[in-house]
Write an enzyme that holds these catalytic residues in place. Structure first.
Site, short mmCIF file in Angstrom:
data_model
loop_
_atom_site.label_atom_id
_atom_site.label_comp_id
_atom_site.label_asym_id
_atom_site.label_seq_id
_atom_site.Cartn_x
_atom_site.Cartn_y
_atom_site.Cartn_z
CG HIS A 1 31.59 64.32 88.10
ND1 HIS A 1 31.97 63.52 89.31
CD2 HIS A 1 31.73 63.37 87.16
CE1 HIS A 1 32.18 62.35 88.75
NE2 HIS A 1 32.10 62.32 87.88
N1 UDP Z 1 24.42 61.19 83.75
C1 UDP Z 1 23.09 61.51 83.81
N2 UDP Z 1 22.80 62.89 83.71
C2 UDP Z 1 24.07 63.61 83.41
C3 UDP Z 1 25.23 63.23 83.59
C4 UDP Z 1 25.42 61.91 83.69
O1 UDP Z 1 22.43 60.84 83.86
O2 UDP Z 1 23.75 64.95 83.20
C5 UDP Z 1 24.71 59.67 83.90
C6 UDP Z 1 25.70 58.88 82.91
O3 UDP Z 1 24.86 58.42 81.94
C7 UDP Z 1 26.22 57.86 83.57
C8 UDP Z 1 26.37 58.29 84.95
O4 UDP Z 1 25.51 59.52 85.08
O5 UDP Z 1 25.58 56.70 83.83
C9 UDP Z 1 27.76 58.81 85.22
O6 UDP Z 1 28.02 59.34 86.57
P1 UDP Z 1 29.16 60.26 86.91
O7 UDP Z 1 29.87 60.70 85.70
O8 UDP Z 1 28.54 61.38 88.05
O9 UDP Z 1 30.05 59.46 87.79
P2 UDP Z 1 31.44 58.46 87.41
O10 UDP Z 1 30.93 57.40 86.55
O11 UDP Z 1 32.43 59.28 87.25
O12 UDP Z 1 31.54 57.85 88.59
#
Ligand code: UDP
Length: 357
Positions: free
Chosen positions: A202
């Site tokens: 993403h």
């Molecule tokens: N997550 C979720 N569903 C999905 C993909 C990710 O619940 O389809 C959760 C994942 O378990 C984690 C969080 O979203 O807790 C991560 O978010 P993201 O990857 O959007 O953001 P980042 O951590 O990179 O800031």
């Protein structure tokens, strides 16, 4: 004692689930939702299934460039913070919402608490790195998840108000493990436990230019084993605009799905042979659950996972991803890099202790 906590993105909802509970045992919390993530499957679903308290205020910033979103949030936060008069503004992580909360509070002279302080990828082209550095330098209370984060802050001259509390995502992972284990998981999708990859992508760097999207498609097309990819709306939109979506839909072993809730995602993670991701949080969740991780970036804030042999950085390079996937394994011992699952209690203690009685 009153704090205003500001959230707005999927990972912040996950972190707020255990932290709001802990904070509300100690202080009055007013919850603000910026609306940076507003798709139901990135927002409402998380409030519902993780029991995050309903927001007291919604900024409803909606879509827009990060600069426009920042400007709109600042404009809407000023009257809100002036009316609420909190003793502290609490912000999470490294998003535009984090930066907006920190800037608005700083300009109004309200102390800032930063959850997940001190993380650095040392790549200032990343919007997240810009948001983290500015927020840390404005914060009075810096809640670090790791020793590395504490050391990063010290190198930048920040030592006052720094607490090593552990990682709130580990608290969330432990809190919701039983509910996640009860979900249908991979078999409901016709996938064999231990016999598929879980993919997420993403970040702006992977989706914002035609070249980056072409590299992403090449990486996904190089996958030659069962894989499930719950696609973030931004990624889906960008792939579709670039004319790549249908090509990926035709991939024989890659299953594209809408994003799933935290519990279903965790159930899929638990059954995966390995994770392929550019997410920050997912790298750690793979580690918590003993699943090898291949990270589609050149840098990471979660350096411990790489140094310990749990995570491989490949960039968006199909050859490197294939090589890493052929070679993944889990070292037998997993050190407690991210604490003991009690970060939220420590944060609530630190916040309560820093506020006027
Ligand atoms: N997550 C979720 N569903 C999905 C993909 C990710 O619940 O389809 C959760 C994942 O378990 C984690 C969080 O979203 O807790 C991560 O978010 P993201 O990857 O959007 O953001 P980042 O951590 O990179 O800031």
């Amino acid at each position: 004692m009153k704090i205003v906590s500001i959230v707005g993105n999927r990972p912040q909802f996950v972190k707020a689930a255990p932290l709001s509970r802990a904070l509300r045992r100690r202080v009055t919390e007013v919850l603000v939702h910026s609306g940076q993530h507003y798709d139901p499957e990135l927002a409402d679903l998380f409030f519902d299934e993780l029991g995050v308290p309903q927001p007291d205020h919604a900024l409803e910033v909606g879509s827009g460039s990060p600069v426009t979103q920042l400007a709109v949030m600042l404009e809407r936060l000023e009257p809100l913070l002036l009316a609420e008069q909190p003793d502290m503004v609490l912000v999470y992580g490294d998003t535009t919402t984090t930066l907006a909360g920190a800037l608005a509070a700083a300009k109004l002279g309200i102390p800032i608490g930063h959850v997940e302080a001190g993380l650095r990828s040392f790549d200032k082209s990343m919007p997240e790195e810009q948001n983290r550095v500015v927020t840390d330098h404005l914060s009075a209370l810096l809640m670090c998840p790791t020793d590395t984060a504490v050391a990063n802050l010290a190198r930048e001259g920040i030592t006052a108000g720094v607490h090593q509390v552990g990682d709130v995502m580990l608290d969330a992972s432990r809190m919701f493990a039983p509910a996640a284990a009860a979900r249908p998981g991979p078999r409901a999708l016709g996938l064999e436990p231990g016999g598929y990859l879980l993919v997420t992508v993403h970040r702006a760097a992977a989706t914002d230019t035609p070249e980056a999207l072409a590299s992403l498609a090449e990486v996904l097309e190089a996958i030659d084993e069962p894989a499930v990819f719950p696609v973030h709306p931004r990624t889906r939109h960008r792939l579709a605009s670039a004319g790549l979506w249908e090509r990926l839909e035709a991939h024989p072993t890659l299953r594209l799905s809408p994003p799933v809730g935290y519990l279903d995602f965790t159930a899929l993670l638990l059954g995966a042979r390995a994770v392929v991701t550019d997410s920050g949080g997912v790298q750690k969740e793979a580690y918590f659950n003993g699943i090898p991780c291949v990270t589609l970036r050149d840098t990471t804030e979660w350096v411990e996972t790489v140094e310990g042999g749990f995570n491989t950085l490949t960039g968006m390079d199909a050859g490197k991803v294939r090589a890493a996937l052929a070679d993944v394994s889990m070292p037998a011992e997993r050190p407690h890099y991210y604490g003991d699952g009690r970060a939220c209690e420590r944060i609530a203690d630190a916040v309560a202790a820093s506020l006027p009685a």
